[in-house]
Design a protein around this motif. Sequence first.
Motif, mmCIF file in Angstrom:
data_model
loop_
_atom_site.group_PDB
_atom_site.id
_atom_site.type_symbol
_atom_site.label_atom_id
_atom_site.label_comp_id
_atom_site.label_asym_id
_atom_site.label_seq_id
_atom_site.Cartn_x
_atom_site.Cartn_y
_atom_site.Cartn_z
ATOM 1 N N GLU A 198 6.462 106.271 18.830
ATOM 2 C CA GLU A 198 7.578 104.955 18.371
ATOM 3 C C GLU A 198 8.671 105.337 17.754
ATOM 4 O OE1 GLU A 198 5.667 101.442 17.010
ATOM 5 O OE2 GLU A 198 5.526 101.337 19.157
ATOM 6 N N LYS A 216 3.127 104.931 24.726
ATOM 7 C CA LYS A 216 2.754 104.845 23.110
ATOM 8 C C LYS A 216 1.582 106.144 22.849
ATOM 9 C CE LYS A 216 3.166 100.476 23.486
ATOM 10 N NZ LYS A 216 4.110 99.706 22.688
ATOM 11 N N LYS A 257 2.362 105.775 17.285
ATOM 12 C CA LYS A 257 2.579 105.916 15.889
ATOM 13 C C LYS A 257 1.839 105.536 14.610
ATOM 14 C CE LYS A 257 0.902 100.818 19.236
ATOM 15 N NZ LYS A 257 0.975 100.452 19.233
ATOM 16 N N MET A 265 -5.569 100.355 20.885
ATOM 17 C CA MET A 265 -4.333 99.276 21.276
ATOM 18 C C MET A 265 -4.635 98.286 22.100
ATOM 19 S SD MET A 265 -2.288 101.741 24.105
ATOM 20 C CE MET A 265 -1.239 100.720 25.053
#
Length: 260
Positions: A30, A235, A6, A259
Motif C-alpha cells: 500500500e 496487496k 499493508k 484480507m
Amino acid sequence: MTIKFKPFHYLVLSTALLLFVGCKDEPQTENKETITMETAQTEDGTRPLEEDLNNRKTDFEKKASADKKKIYAEGLQALEESGITKNALQVGDVALNFTLKNASGKEVTLYDELKNGPVVLMWYRGGWCPYCNMTLHHMQEALPEFRKNGASLLALTPEVPDSSITTKEKNELEFEVLSDLDNTVARKYKVVFKLTDDVAASYEKSFGLSTYNGNKKAELPLGATYIIGQDKVIKYAFLNIDYRKRAEPQDLIRFLKEMK
C-alpha cells in the motif's frame, strides 16, 4: 528480496541472495516503503516448498563446476545491480489489466477474474525449470485453500503455447496457465530481465531457451507473485532476484484469510 505489505499484514520471508544458476543445467512489495523480515514458518513449523527448493539447490551445488557457478554468480550480480525488484510494481500500485490465452487457447482477462474475488498472480520461467515445476506442484496442492478464501490463481509463462500445454498436462494443473509471449505482461509489471550473454549461451546450449520462448531475446521473468484485491490494487508482492526463492503457498493462504 522485496516484500511489501499493508501495515497490519506482516508475513515473513528470507532476504538471502543466492547464486543465479540455470535450471536445465541442473539438469532438466500500500505504501512505497520496503519491509524486509526473517523467514516465517507455517503453523506446523514447516515450509514445504522452501524445503524442496533448497534440497534441489543443494544437490546442484554439489555437482556444478566452478566455471558454471562463476557464470551464474556474475548473472546474479548484474540482475541485482539492475534494481529490478525496486522498479517492479509494488504493494499499493494498481495492477495493470491484461488478456492472455490459456493452454486451450481461451482468452482470460485479469479484471474479469477480479470480479469473482482476489487473484494470486504468479510468473514461472518455463516447464524446463525444475524449480518452477516444484512451485507449480505446491501451488496446485494449495489451490483448494485459495478457492476456499475466494481467490483464483493465474500462472504466466513466456513459453509458447505448445510448451505451456505440456507443462500444464505434466503437472495436472487445475488453474489457468497463460502464455505471456515475448514477456509482454511481465514487461508492463517490470518483472522481466535480459540474461547476461554467458548465462544466455549456457541456457541455449543446455536446453534451447529460444525454442521454448519462440524468440532469441534471452529474456525471462522473475519468479514473482502478487495478490491483487478486487479493487485492482496489489496487496502482496513477492519479488526476488533468485528464482530458487518463491512465495510459500502457506504464506499466501494466511494473507488471503487476513484480507477477508
